[in-house]
Design a protein around this motif. Structure first.
Motif, PDB file in Angstrom:
ATOM      1  N   ALA A  69      -6.975  13.759  -8.351  1.00  0.00           N
ATOM      2  CA  ALA A  69      -6.803  14.952  -7.528  1.00  0.00           C
ATOM      3  C   ALA A  69      -5.389  15.001  -6.977  1.00  0.00           C
ATOM      4  O   ALA A  69      -4.647  14.025  -7.037  1.00  0.00           O
ATOM      5  CB  ALA A  69      -7.808  14.912  -6.374  1.00  0.00           C
ATOM      6  N   GLU A  70      -5.046  16.135  -6.413  1.00  0.00           N
ATOM      7  CA  GLU A  70      -3.731  16.245  -5.791  1.00  0.00           C
ATOM      8  C   GLU A  70      -3.670  15.277  -4.619  1.00  0.00           C
ATOM      9  O   GLU A  70      -4.647  15.052  -3.916  1.00  0.00           O
ATOM     10  CB  GLU A  70      -3.502  17.675  -5.306  1.00  0.00           C
ATOM     11  N   GLY A  71      -2.521  14.720  -4.383  1.00  0.00           N
ATOM     12  CA  GLY A  71      -2.365  13.751  -3.311  1.00  0.00           C
ATOM     13  C   GLY A  71      -2.966  12.406  -3.648  1.00  0.00           C
ATOM     14  O   GLY A  71      -3.298  11.634  -2.763  1.00  0.00           O
ATOM     15  N   SER A  72      -3.129  12.116  -4.906  1.00  0.00           N
ATOM     16  CA  SER A  72      -3.773  10.867  -5.305  1.00  0.00           C
ATOM     17  C   SER A  72      -2.947   9.653  -4.915  1.00  0.00           C
ATOM     18  O   SER A  72      -3.479   8.572  -4.745  1.00  0.00           O
ATOM     19  CB  SER A  72      -4.059  10.859  -6.802  1.00  0.00           C
ATOM     20  N   VAL A  73      -1.635   9.840  -4.742  1.00  0.00           N
ATOM     21  CA  VAL A  73      -0.791   8.721  -4.326  1.00  0.00           C
ATOM     22  C   VAL A  73      -1.201   8.274  -2.930  1.00  0.00           C
ATOM     23  O   VAL A  73      -1.284   7.093  -2.624  1.00  0.00           O
ATOM     24  CB  VAL A  73       0.699   9.112  -4.361  1.00  0.00           C
ATOM     25  N   ALA A  74      -1.493   9.248  -2.074  1.00  0.00           N
ATOM     26  CA  ALA A  74      -1.896   8.920  -0.708  1.00  0.00           C
ATOM     27  C   ALA A  74      -3.262   8.255  -0.666  1.00  0.00           C
ATOM     28  O   ALA A  74      -3.602   7.600   0.307  1.00  0.00           O
ATOM     29  CB  ALA A  74      -1.907  10.176   0.157  1.00  0.00           C
ATOM     30  N   GLN A  75      -4.036   8.428  -1.709  1.00  0.00           N
ATOM     31  CA  GLN A  75      -5.367   7.839  -1.744  1.00  0.00           C
ATOM     32  C   GLN A  75      -5.375   6.454  -2.382  1.00  0.00           C
ATOM     33  O   GLN A  75      -6.387   5.783  -2.369  1.00  0.00           O
ATOM     34  CB  GLN A  75      -6.314   8.755  -2.512  1.00  0.00           C
ATOM     35  N   SER A  76      -4.270   6.021  -2.929  1.00  0.00           N
ATOM     36  CA  SER A  76      -4.240   4.728  -3.590  1.00  0.00           C
ATOM     37  C   SER A  76      -4.330   3.609  -2.558  1.00  0.00           C
ATOM     38  O   SER A  76      -3.950   3.767  -1.410  1.00  0.00           O
ATOM     39  CB  SER A  76      -2.969   4.580  -4.424  1.00  0.00           C
ATOM     40  N   LYS A  77      -4.837   2.468  -2.987  1.00  0.00           N
ATOM     41  CA  LYS A  77      -5.048   1.344  -2.069  1.00  0.00           C
ATOM     42  C   LYS A  77      -3.739   0.796  -1.518  1.00  0.00           C
ATOM     43  O   LYS A  77      -3.638   0.492  -0.340  1.00  0.00           O
ATOM     44  CB  LYS A  77      -5.820   0.235  -2.777  1.00  0.00           C
ATOM     45  N   GLY A  78      -2.743   0.684  -2.360  1.00  0.00           N
ATOM     46  CA  GLY A  78      -1.460   0.138  -1.912  1.00  0.00           C
ATOM     47  C   GLY A  78      -0.813   1.001  -0.855  1.00  0.00           C
ATOM     48  O   GLY A  78      -0.291   0.507   0.144  1.00  0.00           O
ATOM     49  N   PHE A  79      -0.841   2.300  -1.046  1.00  0.00           N
ATOM     50  CA  PHE A  79      -0.255   3.203  -0.059  1.00  0.00           C
ATOM     51  C   PHE A  79      -1.037   3.153   1.240  1.00  0.00           C
ATOM     52  O   PHE A  79      -0.452   3.136   2.320  1.00  0.00           O
ATOM     53  CB  PHE A  79      -0.226   4.635  -0.610  1.00  0.00           C
ATOM     54  N   SER A  80      -2.358   3.110   1.165  1.00  0.00           N
ATOM     55  CA  SER A  80      -3.194   3.058   2.361  1.00  0.00           C
ATOM     56  C   SER A  80      -2.918   1.795   3.166  1.00  0.00           C
ATOM     57  O   SER A  80      -2.836   1.842   4.393  1.00  0.00           O
ATOM     58  CB  SER A  80      -4.669   3.118   1.988  1.00  0.00           C
ATOM     59  N   LYS A  81      -2.774   0.670   2.479  1.00  0.00           N
ATOM     60  CA  LYS A  81      -2.488  -0.586   3.169  1.00  0.00           C
ATOM     61  C   LYS A  81      -1.136  -0.527   3.866  1.00  0.00           C
ATOM     62  O   LYS A  81      -0.990  -0.966   5.007  1.00  0.00           O
ATOM     63  CB  LYS A  81      -2.513  -1.759   2.194  1.00  0.00           C
ATOM     64  N   LYS A  82      -0.150   0.021   3.188  1.00  0.00           N
ATOM     65  CA  LYS A  82       1.190   0.120   3.765  1.00  0.00           C
ATOM     66  C   LYS A  82       1.185   1.054   4.970  1.00  0.00           C
ATOM     67  O   LYS A  82       1.767   0.751   6.005  1.00  0.00           O
ATOM     68  CB  LYS A  82       2.167   0.630   2.701  1.00  0.00           C
ATOM     69  N   GLU A  83       0.503   2.185   4.832  1.00  0.00           N
ATOM     70  CA  GLU A  83       0.430   3.140   5.940  1.00  0.00           C
ATOM     71  C   GLU A  83      -0.283   2.522   7.135  1.00  0.00           C
ATOM     72  O   GLU A  83       0.158   2.675   8.279  1.00  0.00           O
ATOM     73  CB  GLU A  83      -0.304   4.395   5.475  1.00  0.00           C
ATOM     74  N   LYS A  84      -1.375   1.805   6.890  1.00  0.00           N
ATOM     75  CA  LYS A  84      -2.115   1.151   7.974  1.00  0.00           C
ATOM     76  C   LYS A  84      -1.248   0.096   8.645  1.00  0.00           C
ATOM     77  O   LYS A  84      -1.259  -0.038   9.871  1.00  0.00           O
ATOM     78  CB  LYS A  84      -3.399   0.526   7.445  1.00  0.00           C
ATOM     79  N   ALA A  85      -0.480  -0.638   7.872  1.00  0.00           N
ATOM     80  CA  ALA A  85       0.397  -1.663   8.445  1.00  0.00           C
ATOM     81  C   ALA A  85       1.439  -1.021   9.360  1.00  0.00           C
ATOM     82  O   ALA A  85       1.706  -1.535  10.449  1.00  0.00           O
ATOM     83  CB  ALA A  85       1.084  -2.447   7.330  1.00  0.00           C
ATOM     84  N   HIS A  86       2.000   0.112   8.938  1.00  0.00           N
ATOM     85  CA  HIS A  86       2.980   0.800   9.781  1.00  0.00           C
ATOM     86  C   HIS A  86       2.335   1.316  11.067  1.00  0.00           C
ATOM     87  O   HIS A  86       2.921   1.217  12.146  1.00  0.00           O
ATOM     88  CB  HIS A  86       3.618   1.965   9.027  1.00  0.00           C
ATOM     89  N   GLU A  87       1.129   1.863  10.949  1.00  0.00           N
ATOM     90  CA  GLU A  87       0.421   2.347  12.134  1.00  0.00           C
ATOM     91  C   GLU A  87       0.110   1.197  13.087  1.00  0.00           C
ATOM     92  O   GLU A  87       0.284   1.321  14.301  1.00  0.00           O
ATOM     93  CB  GLU A  87      -0.865   3.058  11.727  1.00  0.00           C
ATOM     94  N   ASP A  88      -0.370   0.080  12.531  1.00  0.00           N
ATOM     95  CA  ASP A  88      -0.687  -1.084  13.365  1.00  0.00           C
ATOM     96  C   ASP A  88       0.558  -1.609  14.073  1.00  0.00           C
ATOM     97  O   ASP A  88       0.509  -1.977  15.257  1.00  0.00           O
ATOM     98  CB  ASP A  88      -1.310  -2.195  12.527  1.00  0.00           C
ATOM     99  N   GLN A  89       1.675  -1.623  13.364  1.00  0.00           N
ATOM    100  CA  GLN A  89       2.923  -2.086  13.964  1.00  0.00           C
ATOM    101  C   GLN A  89       3.355  -1.167  15.098  1.00  0.00           C
ATOM    102  O   GLN A  89       3.773  -1.624  16.160  1.00  0.00           O
ATOM    103  CB  GLN A  89       4.014  -2.150  12.899  1.00  0.00           C
ATOM    104  N   TYR A  90       3.244   0.142  14.892  1.00  0.00           N
ATOM    105  CA  TYR A  90       3.612   1.109  15.927  1.00  0.00           C
ATOM    106  C   TYR A  90       2.719   0.946  17.157  1.00  0.00           C
ATOM    107  O   TYR A  90       3.206   0.926  18.286  1.00  0.00           O
ATOM    108  CB  TYR A  90       3.498   2.540  15.389  1.00  0.00           C
TER     109      TYR A  90
END
Length: 86
Positions: free
Chosen positions: A31-52
């Motif tokens: 689907a569109e936005g599939s990059v945002a749904q990938s596991k690697g991107f989700s982990k990286k995004e969560k790590a940035h949120e946790d750091q903030y």
């Protein structure tokens, strides 16, 4: 062999034209936005949120400790003034 490929490409493109416009850049099953749904991107995004969040909480704790220190100093000063008046 090359002529056969050209014929197949022309035939395929004419079938697409008859059916209508076809988007060629989409991958079936994604689907569109599939990059945002990938596991690697989700982990990286969560790590940035946790750091903030961690940094924000540390800033809040630092501010609260400063306020507590100021209030303790003010309390000690008021206690000394109260002792002098007695």
């Amino acid at each position: 062999m090359l002529a056969l490929r050209r014929t197949a490409v022309v035939a395929a493109s004419s079938r697409r034209a008859a059916v209508g416009a076809v988007r060629m850049y989409t991958v079936p099953g994604r689907a569109e936005g599939s990059v945002a749904q990938s596991k690697g991107f989700s982990k990286k995004e969560k790590a940035h949120e946790d750091q903030y969040i961690h940094q924000h909480e540390q800033d809040q704790i630092r501010k609260l400790r400063d306020e507590v220190a100021k209030k303790q100093a003010e309390l000690e000063k008021l206690e000394k003034n109260a002792e002098k008046k007695q």
